[in-house]
Each structure stands twice: as C-alpha cells, then as structure tokens.
Design a protein around this motif. Structure first.
Motif, PDB file in Angstrom:
ATOM      1  N   GLU A  13      -4.129 -72.661 -17.660  1.00 10.40           N
ATOM      2  CA  GLU A  13      -3.243 -72.686 -18.819  1.00 10.40           C
ATOM      3  C   GLU A  13      -4.109 -72.446 -20.049  1.00 10.40           C
ATOM      4  O   GLU A  13      -5.038 -73.209 -20.329  1.00 10.40           O
ATOM      5  N   ARG A  29       6.706 -73.413 -13.336  1.00  8.69           N
ATOM      6  CA  ARG A  29       6.422 -73.371 -14.777  1.00  8.69           C
ATOM      7  C   ARG A  29       7.187 -72.230 -15.432  1.00  8.69           C
ATOM      8  O   ARG A  29       7.214 -71.122 -14.903  1.00  8.69           O
ATOM      9  N   THR A  30       7.786 -72.517 -16.568  1.00  8.59           N
ATOM     10  CA  THR A  30       8.362 -71.487 -17.408  1.00  8.59           C
ATOM     11  C   THR A  30       7.407 -71.307 -18.575  1.00  8.59           C
ATOM     12  O   THR A  30       7.065 -72.274 -19.268  1.00  8.59           O
ATOM     13  N   LEU A  31       6.956 -70.070 -18.778  1.00  5.08           N
ATOM     14  CA  LEU A  31       5.933 -69.778 -19.769  1.00  5.08           C
ATOM     15  C   LEU A  31       6.532 -69.316 -21.089  1.00  5.08           C
ATOM     16  O   LEU A  31       7.735 -69.046 -21.185  1.00  5.08           O
ATOM     17  N   HIS A  32       5.684 -69.205 -22.091  1.00  6.94           N
ATOM     18  CA  HIS A  32       6.083 -68.862 -23.456  1.00  6.94           C
ATOM     19  C   HIS A  32       6.888 -67.572 -23.558  1.00  6.94           C
ATOM     20  O   HIS A  32       7.709 -67.419 -24.451  1.00  6.94           O
ATOM     21  N   TRP A  79       8.362 -79.337 -22.792  1.00 10.23           N
ATOM     22  CA  TRP A  79       7.675 -78.190 -23.393  1.00 10.23           C
ATOM     23  C   TRP A  79       6.452 -78.681 -24.150  1.00 10.23           C
ATOM     24  O   TRP A  79       6.514 -79.702 -24.858  1.00 10.23           O
ATOM     25  N   HIS A  90       4.709 -73.985 -22.697  1.00 12.08           N
ATOM     26  CA  HIS A  90       5.245 -73.895 -21.342  1.00 12.08           C
ATOM     27  C   HIS A  90       5.815 -75.243 -20.936  1.00 12.08           C
ATOM     28  O   HIS A  90       5.596 -76.245 -21.608  1.00 12.08           O
TER      29      HIS A  90
END
Length: 96
Positions: free
Chosen positions: A53, A35-38, A17, A61
């Motif tokens: 980004e 990608r895992t985002l906020h 992260w 992320h």
C-alpha cells in the motif's frame, strides 16, 4: 523504524476508508481480503498473498472481509517518526 502489526478483520468487518503516511507491506495469513482502491479498482488477496500500500492521501482505500472466516494480516509500516500508521478519511464521492 518500521512498525509491525497483526490485524484481524472479523467476517463482515471493514477497515474504513483510510490512507497511510508511509509505505505498508502486507502479508495475508488467512482469509480473503477485498480492497477497493482510490481509483475504484477492486483487488482480492488470499492467504499467502503479499501486497503493498503506497503512502499519501492520493492512495485512499478500504479493506473488507466478505468471507466467513477472519482475515488475518501482518502489516509492516515504514512511517515517518511521530505519524500514525493510518489516517481515517471520508469515503470518496464515487463510492456512495
């Protein structure tokens, strides 16, 4: 002045992260980047895809390579002088 880096994620690897102090433009050269985002959204990018980004700690992320071949990225960082390209952070509470 922009900083350009080639980043390779081996199969099973993660970026951890993080966030960026400036905008990052990324091109996926090979593999599939997940990608895992906020906000919990998941974005999948494949070879030939471009992504942006956005800067700042509100845009944390993590990037992962769930595939069987390396993910190769070219990242162009537009960061303020003296800043790192990325800042590592703890995983958000919701991601545990």
């Amino acid at each position: 002045m922009p900083v350009v880096q080639t980043i390779t994620l081996a199969p099973g690897a993660s970026t951890g992260w993080h966030y960026h102090p400036g905008r990052v433009d990324v091109v996926v050269l090979s593999g599939t980047l997940t990608r895992t985002l906020h906000d919990g959204r998941v974005e999948v990018s494949e070879a030939g895809d471009r992504l942006v980004e956005l800067p700042g700690p509100v845009h944390v992320h993590v990037g992962r390579n769930h595939g069987g071949q390396p993910v190769v990225l070219v990242a162009t960082y537009d960061i303020p002088d003296g800043c790192p390209t990325a800042v590592a952070v703890a995983a958000p509470e919701w991601s545990h």
